[in-house]
Design a protein around this motif. Structure first.
Motif, PDB file in Angstrom:
ATOM      1  N   HIS A  12       0.967  -1.235  -0.017  1.00 44.95           N
ATOM      2  CA  HIS A  12      -0.040   0.020  -0.052  1.00 44.95           C
ATOM      3  C   HIS A  12       0.866   1.317  -0.174  1.00 44.95           C
ATOM      4  CE1 HIS A  12      -3.611  -2.487   0.679  1.00 44.95           C
ATOM      5  NE2 HIS A  12      -2.986  -3.016   1.642  1.00 44.95           N
ATOM      6  N   TRP A  13       0.281   2.173  -0.619  1.00 46.99           N
ATOM      7  CA  TRP A  13       0.951   3.533  -0.821  1.00 46.99           C
ATOM      8  C   TRP A  13       0.827   4.192   0.587  1.00 46.99           C
ATOM      9  CZ3 TRP A  13       3.274   1.564  -4.395  1.00 46.99           C
ATOM     10  CH2 TRP A  13       2.660   1.379  -5.853  1.00 46.99           C
ATOM     11  N   GLY A  14       1.525   5.390   0.937  1.00 41.07           N
ATOM     12  CA  GLY A  14       1.480   6.186   1.944  1.00 41.07           C
ATOM     13  C   GLY A  14       2.795   6.168   2.862  1.00 41.07           C
ATOM     14  N   VAL A  15       2.588   6.573   4.083  1.00 43.18           N
ATOM     15  CA  VAL A  15       3.442   6.826   4.997  1.00 43.18           C
ATOM     16  C   VAL A  15       3.430   5.752   5.869  1.00 43.18           C
ATOM     17  CG1 VAL A  15       4.667   8.249   6.637  1.00 43.18           C
ATOM     18  CG2 VAL A  15       3.688   9.429   4.506  1.00 43.18           C
ATOM     19  N   HIS A  16       4.539   4.911   6.135  1.00 45.92           N
ATOM     20  CA  HIS A  16       4.530   3.851   7.004  1.00 45.92           C
ATOM     21  C   HIS A  16       5.218   3.844   8.268  1.00 45.92           C
ATOM     22  CE1 HIS A  16       2.603   0.885   4.141  1.00 45.92           C
ATOM     23  NE2 HIS A  16       3.223   1.801   3.049  1.00 45.92           N
ATOM     24  N   GLU A  17       4.757   3.472   9.362  1.00 42.81           N
ATOM     25  CA  GLU A  17       5.502   3.886  10.732  1.00 42.81           C
ATOM     26  C   GLU A  17       6.786   3.170  10.717  1.00 42.81           C
ATOM     27  OE1 GLU A  17       2.204   3.161  13.640  1.00 42.81           O
ATOM     28  OE2 GLU A  17       1.502   5.303  13.239  1.00 42.81           O
ATOM     29  N   ASP A  18       6.913   2.028  10.069  1.00 36.59           N
ATOM     30  CA  ASP A  18       8.220   1.126  10.278  1.00 36.59           C
ATOM     31  C   ASP A  18       9.119   1.936   9.675  1.00 36.59           C
ATOM     32  OD1 ASP A  18       7.409  -1.112  12.193  1.00 36.59           O
ATOM     33  OD2 ASP A  18       6.184  -1.355  10.759  1.00 36.59           O
ATOM     34  N   VAL A  19      10.218   2.396  10.107  1.00 42.52           N
ATOM     35  CA  VAL A  19      11.448   2.868   9.715  1.00 42.52           C
ATOM     36  C   VAL A  19      12.709   2.417  10.173  1.00 42.52           C
ATOM     37  CG1 VAL A  19      10.309   5.122   9.389  1.00 42.52           C
ATOM     38  CG2 VAL A  19      11.691   4.669  11.624  1.00 42.52           C
ATOM     39  N   TYR A  20      13.883   2.767   9.795  1.00 45.18           N
ATOM     40  CA  TYR A  20      15.077   2.178  10.360  1.00 45.18           C
ATOM     41  C   TYR A  20      15.106   2.421  11.844  1.00 45.18           C
ATOM     42  CZ  TYR A  20      17.020   1.184   5.298  1.00 45.18           C
ATOM     43  OH  TYR A  20      16.962   0.718   4.197  1.00 45.18           O
ATOM     44  N   CYS A  21      15.849   1.579  12.524  1.00 51.22           N
ATOM     45  CA  CYS A  21      16.185   1.830  13.945  1.00 51.22           C
ATOM     46  C   CYS A  21      17.233   2.571  14.155  1.00 51.22           C
ATOM     47  CB  CYS A  21      16.107   0.471  14.719  1.00 51.22           C
ATOM     48  SG  CYS A  21      16.653   0.711  16.543  1.00 51.22           S
ATOM     49  N   ALA A  22      17.242   3.748  14.862  1.00 52.28           N
ATOM     50  CA  ALA A  22      18.289   4.884  15.036  1.00 52.28           C
ATOM     51  C   ALA A  22      19.243   4.385  16.236  1.00 52.28           C
ATOM     52  CB  ALA A  22      17.753   6.156  15.216  1.00 52.28           C
ATOM     53  N   GLY A  23      18.578   3.249  17.131  1.00 59.58           N
ATOM     54  CA  GLY A  23      19.283   3.048  18.397  1.00 59.58           C
ATOM     55  C   GLY A  23      20.162   1.959  17.951  1.00 59.58           C
ATOM     56  N   LYS A  24      20.339   1.249  16.747  1.00 57.91           N
ATOM     57  CA  LYS A  24      21.031  -0.059  16.866  1.00 57.91           C
ATOM     58  C   LYS A  24      22.430   0.225  15.999  1.00 57.91           C
ATOM     59  CE  LYS A  24      17.006  -3.191  16.589  1.00 57.91           C
ATOM     60  NZ  LYS A  24      16.340  -4.183  15.797  1.00 57.91           N
ATOM     61  N   GLU A  25      23.457  -0.236  16.285  1.00 59.51           N
ATOM     62  CA  GLU A  25      24.701  -0.066  15.333  1.00 59.51           C
ATOM     63  C   GLU A  25      24.549  -0.627  14.252  1.00 59.51           C
ATOM     64  OE1 GLU A  25      27.406   2.108  15.345  1.00 59.51           O
ATOM     65  OE2 GLU A  25      25.962   2.997  16.843  1.00 59.51           O
ATOM     66  N   SER A  26      23.759  -2.074  14.287  1.00 59.77           N
ATOM     67  CA  SER A  26      23.634  -2.648  13.073  1.00 59.77           C
ATOM     68  C   SER A  26      22.807  -1.967  11.865  1.00 59.77           C
ATOM     69  CB  SER A  26      22.822  -3.992  13.477  1.00 59.77           C
ATOM     70  OG  SER A  26      21.670  -3.865  14.040  1.00 59.77           O
ATOM     71  N   THR A  27      22.415  -1.029  11.987  1.00 55.64           N
ATOM     72  CA  THR A  27      21.492  -0.311  11.093  1.00 55.64           C
ATOM     73  C   THR A  27      22.455   0.611  10.457  1.00 55.64           C
ATOM     74  OG1 THR A  27      19.684  -0.022  12.363  1.00 55.64           O
ATOM     75  CG2 THR A  27      19.775   1.761  10.582  1.00 55.64           C
ATOM     76  N   PHE A  28      23.527   1.217  11.253  1.00 56.40           N
ATOM     77  CA  PHE A  28      24.444   2.026  10.321  1.00 56.40           C
ATOM     78  C   PHE A  28      25.576   1.182   9.812  1.00 56.40           C
ATOM     79  CE2 PHE A  28      22.546   4.467  13.638  1.00 56.40           C
ATOM     80  CZ  PHE A  28      22.072   5.671  12.945  1.00 56.40           C
TER      81      PHE A  28
END
Length: 551
Positions: A262-278
Motif C-alpha cells: 500500500h502507498w502512503g507513509v509507513h510507521e516502520d522505519v530504520y532503527c536509529a538506536g542499533k549500530e547494525s542499522t548503520f
C-alpha cells in the motif's frame, strides 16, 4: 523562433542552408568526436543520410554541407560571461556550413540539441533559415526524478527517457531506487534486498524487478554520453519497508517480513538506536558510491514517522546518550551521521526539506518540495538548494479535472502552472524576521503521501497551486539567491504503473519546466511558448514518445 527552451539570443539572417545527402561532421578539440558521433547516428537514423565524422584541420571547412563542432581553446567573449559557461554554446547557420562553438563538450552537445530542433521532425529534410544562436542555461541543476520504487521500468525505457531529457537540455537524472514498495538496486553485500525486497505481493506473487549492477553501469554510460549526471536516491530513515522486509533486524520491532503493498507513509522505519542499522547503511552506500560517479547521493530524509522511535528502548537510549532533545533531533543526528560518512567518501548529501528539522547537516543540499519555505531557510543559512515544490514540479498530478485523466486524484498541475515556475523566490520588499519552520507531523497512511504540515505548505487542496500561508512571506535576499542551484520535475509513480503513462504525464510538461530552469526570466513568454510547442512536440513524438495532446 521555434527553439525550446528559449535561448539567450537568436539573430535571424536572410537566406537558407540545406544539408546535402552526404554530410561531413568535422570535429575540432579533445573529445568532440564523441559529440560528432552522436549527431551522425541521429542524422543517419532519422534522415537516412550518410554522415562521416572526421577530425578537422584547424583551418576549418573544406566543402559545402559541412557541420563543424569546435571546442575553442580560448574563452569566447560571447560565452564566457554567461551563467553556466561550461554548458554555453554558439550555433551559426551560414549558407555553406553549420558551425557550433563551445568551451566544453557539454556546450557542444547542447548546441547539437538545438540544431536537431531546427531540422524537421519528419524524415524529409528541409532548408534551415540562416541564424546565429548564443545560449547558456540559467541554472546548473535541471533535473528530472523518475520513481522506480513503486513500479519497475525497463532498461530500454530508461534510455528512451534519457534521450528525451537530453533533447530538453535537462542534465540531472534523479533515480529514486528504493521505497517501501520495492528495492531496485542490486547490492552484492546484501542479496536479499533484490531476492526478496524487489518483489511485492503475497503467496509467491512476483510483481517488481531490479537493476543489476551491470545494467546500472549500462544506464550510467548511456547517460554520460548525453552529459546527464545520474543521482541515486537511497531512502532513509523512512520509506524503507522493502529493506526492512529483507532484513527485519533493521527495524525497531523486527516484525516487518513482507514488502508493503500500500502507498502512503509507513510507521516502520530504520532503527536509529542499533549500530547494525548503520553497518548496513554504510555497506549499502559504499556499493552505491562505487557504482555512481555523481558527486551527489540523495538520501531522502522525508516523511519519517517517529512512532516506532518513541517506543523503542534502543532509540530512547540513543537520545539520552547523545543528549538529544527529542525524536526530531534524533532524525537530525541520524542524517548528520550518514552525512559524515558520505563526506569522508567525497560525496555530497542531498535530502528533501525535512532534513532541516532538528538542525541541518553541514554541507548538505536541500531539495525543497513542501512549497519553497524549506529552500528559503536553507539558502539563507548558506546551503545549496534545488527547488522542486509540489505546486509546480510534481508530474504525478493530474493535468486537468477530466475524470479519465491519469494521475494523483488529489491535485492538478496544468501546463501553464508548470511554465510559471521560477526557482528563485522574489526578493523581500522590506526587512523581515525569520520564521521558524514548524515540525511536520508523523504523516498519514491514506495513500496521498501527504501530511498536515505538507498541506499547510501549499500542497493540500489547492490543485497543485501553492497557497501562501499567513505566517510566511517566501522571499529570498539577492545575496542568498546564488544558493538556488536549479529546479527539478518529479515523476512519482504511485498512480503511474506503465511506461506509456510515464511519458503521457511527462510530456509536454517537461518542455515547460525546461524553459523555467534554462531560460532567463526576460526570455520567458507563455503565449510565445505555446506557439513554439507544437513543432517541438513533433520531435518528441518522432523519438517514439507518447505525450498528452496539446488540445
Amino acid at each position: 523562433m521555434s527553439i525550446i527552451p528559449a535561448p539567450v539570443l537568436l539573430e535571424s539572417r536572410d537566406g537558407e542552408h540545406t544539408l546535402v545527402d552526404q554530410v561531413r561532421i568535422a570535429c575540432e578539440g579533445k573529445g568532440t568526436d564523441a559529440v560528432g558521433q552522436y549527431l551522425a547516428i541521429f542524422l543517419e537514423d532519422m534522415y537516412e543520410l550518410q554522415a562521416d565524422v572526421e577530425v578537422a584541420e584547424p583551418s576549418g571547412l573544406s566543402c559545402d554541407g559541412d557541420i563543424l563542432l569546435t571546442r575553442v581553446t580560448e574563452p569566447l567573449d560571447s560565452l564566457a560571461n554567461l551563467a553556466v559557461p561550461s554548458e554555453a554554446y554558439e550555433l551559426e547557420v551560414t549558407e555553406v556550413a553549420i558551425i557550433i562553438r563551445a568551451m566544453e563538450n557539454h556546450g557542444l552537445f547542447n548546441g547539437v540539441q538545438t540544431l536537431i530542433q531546427l531540422l524537421p521532425a519528419a524524415a524529409t529534410l528541409e532548408a534551415i533559415s540562416l541564424q546565429c544562436v548564443t545560449d547558456s542555461p540559467r541554472f546548473g541543476w535541471r533535473g528530472v526524478l523518475l520513481d522506480v520504487g513503486r513500479h519497475y521500468f525497463s532498461v530500454p525505457f530508461h534510455k528512451k527517457f534519457l534521450d528525451a531529457m537530453a533533447f530538453h537540455k535537462m542534465n540531472k537524472f534523479h533515480w529514486h531506487l528504493t521505497e517501501d514498495q520495492g528495492w531496485r538496486l542490486e547490492v552484492k553485500g546484501y542479496p536479499k534486498l533484490t531476492e526478496h525486497g524487489a518483489w511485492r505481493g503475497r503467496e509467491g506473487s512476483s510483481y517488481g524487478g531490479f537493476y543489476s549492477q551491470d545494467e546500472v553501469k549500462e544506464i550510467l554510460a548511456y547517460a554520460a554520453q548525453r552529459f546527464i549526471e545520474v543521482v541515486p536516491e537511497i531512502e532513509l530513515p523512512g520509506h524503507c519497508g522493502a529493506a526492512l522486509a529483507s532484513y527485519p533486524y533493521l527495524g525497531c520491532r523486527g516484525d516487518v517480513t513482507e514488502v508493503p503493498v500500500h502507498w502512503g507513509v509507513h510507521e516502520d522505519v530504520y532503527c536509529a538506536g542499533k549500530e547494525s542499522t548503520f553497518e548496513f547503511l554504510e555497506g549499502v552506500l559504499k556499493e552505491v558510491i562505487s557504482l555512481f560517479p555523481s558527486q551527489y547521493i540523495h538520501i531522502g530524509g522525508d516523511e519519517c514517522p517517529k512512532t516506532r522511535w518513541r517506543s523503542c528502548p534502543a532509540c530512547q537510549q540513543r537520545i539520552q546518550e547523545q543528549e538529544l532533545e527529542d525524536e526530531y533531533e534524533l532524525q537530525s543526528w541520524f542524517i548528520r551521521r550518514i552525512n559524515r560518512f558520505m563526506a569522508a567518501q567525497g560525496k555530497q548529501l542531498i535530502g528533501w526539506d525535512e532534513i532541516l528539522e532538528g538542525g541541518l547537516a553541514e554541507g548538505a543540499c536541500v531539495m525543497s518540495w513542501r512549497g519553497i519555505i524549506g529552500g528559503v531557510r536553507a539558502a539563507r543559512g548558506g546551503h545549496d538548494v534545488i527547488m522542486s515544490p509540489t505546486s509546480h514540479c510534481y508530474f504525478d498530478y493530474k493535468q486537468s479535472m477530466r475524470s479519465d485523466e491519469p494521475g494523483a486524484w488529489y491535485a492538478m498541475l496544468p501546463l501553464e502552472v508548470v511554465y510559471a515556475f521560477d526557482p528563485v523566490p522574489p526578493e523581500p520588499q522590506h526587512e523581515e524576521p525569520a520564521t521558524p519552520m514548524s515540525r511536520s507531523g508523523d504523516g498519514d497512511s491514506d495513500g496521498s503521501g501527504m501530511d498536515v504540515e505538507s498541506a499547510s505548505n501549499g500542497m493540500g487542496d489547492g490543485g497543485g497551486v501553492s497557497v501562501t500561508p499567513a505566517y510566511a512571506d517566501w522571499t529570498l535576499p539577492t545575496k542568498d539567491a546564488h544558493h538556488i542551484i536549479g529546479g527539478q520535475a518529479n515523476v512519482w509513480t504511485e498512480y503511474i504503473s506503465d511506461e506509456d503513462t510515464v511519458e503521457y504525464m511527462t510530456f509536454p510538461r517537461l518542455a515547460a519546466l525546461s524553459e523555467a530552469v534554462w531560460s532567463s526570466k526576460a526570455n520567458k513568454d507563455w503565449a510565445n511558448f505555446k506557439e513554439r510547442l507544437p513543432r517541438f512536440m513533433k520531435h518528441i513524438e518522432a523519438m517514439g514518445n507518447k505525450s498528452r495532446p496539446l488540445s
